[in-house]
Design a protein around this motif. Structure first.
Motif, PDB file in Angstrom:
ATOM      1  N   THR A   1      28.686  51.294  72.261  1.00  0.00           N
ATOM      2  CA  THR A   1      29.126  49.959  71.816  1.00  0.00           C
ATOM      3  C   THR A   1      28.106  49.533  70.755  1.00  0.00           C
ATOM      4  O   THR A   1      27.089  50.216  70.564  1.00  0.00           O
ATOM      5  CB  THR A   1      29.159  48.934  72.986  1.00  0.00           C
ATOM      6  N   PRO A   2      28.309  48.394  70.069  1.00  0.00           N
ATOM      7  CA  PRO A   2      27.371  48.048  68.990  1.00  0.00           C
ATOM      8  C   PRO A   2      25.908  47.972  69.434  1.00  0.00           C
ATOM      9  O   PRO A   2      25.016  48.310  68.661  1.00  0.00           O
ATOM     10  CB  PRO A   2      27.866  46.669  68.523  1.00  0.00           C
ATOM     11  N   ASN A   3      25.659  47.532  70.660  1.00  0.00           N
ATOM     12  CA  ASN A   3      24.268  47.344  71.093  1.00  0.00           C
ATOM     13  C   ASN A   3      23.829  48.293  72.208  1.00  0.00           C
ATOM     14  O   ASN A   3      22.830  48.031  72.888  1.00  0.00           O
ATOM     15  CB  ASN A   3      24.061  45.892  71.549  1.00  0.00           C
TER      16      ASN A   3
ATOM     17  N   ASP B   1      26.275  55.887  69.663  1.00  0.00           N
ATOM     18  CA  ASP B   1      26.518  54.521  70.128  1.00  0.00           C
ATOM     19  C   ASP B   1      27.790  54.486  70.972  1.00  0.00           C
ATOM     20  O   ASP B   1      28.812  55.047  70.561  1.00  0.00           O
ATOM     21  CB  ASP B   1      26.703  53.577  68.930  1.00  0.00           C
TER      22      ASP B   1
ATOM     23  N   GLN C   1      31.964  43.058  71.956  1.00  0.00           N
ATOM     24  CA  GLN C   1      32.318  44.491  71.917  1.00  0.00           C
ATOM     25  C   GLN C   1      31.449  45.329  72.855  1.00  0.00           C
ATOM     26  O   GLN C   1      31.704  46.509  73.057  1.00  0.00           O
ATOM     27  CB  GLN C   1      32.159  45.059  70.490  1.00  0.00           C
ATOM     28  N   ASP C   2      30.410  44.726  73.423  1.00  0.00           N
ATOM     29  CA  ASP C   2      29.550  45.465  74.353  1.00  0.00           C
ATOM     30  C   ASP C   2      30.096  45.505  75.781  1.00  0.00           C
ATOM     31  O   ASP C   2      29.491  46.131  76.654  1.00  0.00           O
ATOM     32  CB  ASP C   2      28.133  44.870  74.367  1.00  0.00           C
TER      33      ASP C   2
END
Ligand SMILES: Cc1cc2nc3c(=O)[nH]c(=O)nc-3n(C[C@H](O)[C@H](O)[C@H](O)COP(=O)(O)OP(=O)(O)OC[C@H]3O[C@@H](n4cnc5c(N)ncnc54)[C@H](O)[C@@H]3O)c2cc1C
Length: 272
Positions: A19-21, A17, A175-176
């Motif tokens: 970023t989270p998404n 990952d 956070q992305d």
């Protein structure tokens, strides 16, 4: 078939990952040397069987692979690697196994990115060029959701220091947001829209104050948002089709195969 169009086979080096998404898969292998030096920012087609496998030897004669489109986010000829960044849509956790994939439900690319392990192989078609940001304009308007981030990052890196304008992004979470190096005159506007259907990105674009002169417009996002954005920008006085690229990269509720058909019909009716 042209050499460039023949599928090339790569091996997964790493998947993680960023970023989270967003999940990055780094690919390597002999076929890297067949790719042009300017591959970063071009798009490729990932090839799967209808069951979600990357082992194309299980396709029967005449059976076509399922294709999924992704942007090369980084290309390093020296290291022999290319990176693809996958939006983690529809991902329901580790318990979801890739054997559950069906053509109706789709999710081939996302699930593959979530489950792939170093050493696994995948075939890619391409790369092919994505239209760039028009040159010789007075200001820039760059719009996209997370599927366009790999492309947008490369575009913003290349903006002239004296550029003016806006970058408008829809993100899954704060956070992305990638580390963008924007010129002082380019304002970043973000909207956090997650995976919910809605026109949040289009609403942000509609609220923009248009600058003086001709804009270079580059936009890639979900289909319904794209249509709303296209309608808005084509009504502006400064709008000029020749300096505008606007494309849908996916559509809520349909797989890439369904989106491809809807996109073609839409483009035919738009361009007459
Ligand atoms: C030129 C081009 C470049 C692209 N580059 C990238 C890239 O670099 N990274 C990237 O992540 N995507 C990129 N896309 C978009 C990507 O091709 C689609 O999101 C594709 O549908 C993903 O395939 P899939 O097998 O995961 O899901 P599919 O089988 O196509 O769809 C399954 C379901 O998931 C939904 N879905 C698909 N994508 C999303 C999404 N992003 N968010 C929420 N729901 C979704 C669909 O509506 C459908 O209901 C690009 C598209 C184009 C045309």
């Amino acid at each position: 078939m042209q050499k460039r169009l023949q599928p090339k086979t790569f091996t997964v080096q790493q998947a993680f990952d960023i970023t989270p998404n967003m999940r990055r898969v780094i690919l390597t292998g002999e076929d890297i040397r067949l790719l042009p030096a300017d591959s970063a920012g071009q798009y490729v087609k990932l090839l799967f069987t209808s069951a979600g496998s990357t082992d194309l030897s299980t396709l029967s004669d005449g059976q076509k692979p399922v294709l999924r489109t992704f942007t090369i986010s980084e290309f390093d000829a020296e290291q022999g690697t290319l990176s693809l960044d996958f939006v983690k849509h529809q991902y329901q956790g580790e318990h979801q196994h890739k054997d559950e994939i069906t053509p109706e439900q789709g999710g081939y690319a996302c699930h593959w990115a979530m489950h792939t392990q170093p050493g696994e192989q995948i075939s890619l078609g391409g790369p092919n060029t994505i239209q760039g940001l028009a040159e010789d304009c007075d200001w820039v308007l760059i719009i996209g959701d997370m599927t366009a981030l790999p492309s947008i990052q490369l575009k913003t890196d290349r903006l002239a220091a004296n550029s003016q304008g806006y970058v408008v992004l829809a993100l899954g979470s704060a956070q992305d947001l990638p580390a963008l190096q924007l010129p002082e005159g380019v304002e970043l506007i973000t909207v956090i829209e997650g995976e919910h259907a809605g026109n949040a990105l289009a609403e942000k674009v509609a609220a923009l104050h248009w600058l003086e002169g001709k804009p270079a417009i580059w936009c890639a996002c979900e289909f319904n948002n794209m249509r709303a954005i296209r309608q808005h920008i084509s009504q502006q006085e400064q709008f000029d089709r020749k300096t505008c690229y606007i494309s849908s990269y996916w559509k809520h509720g349909v797989t890439e195969d369904g989106h491809k058909v809807i996109k073609r019909d839409d483009q035919d009716s738009y361009h007459g």
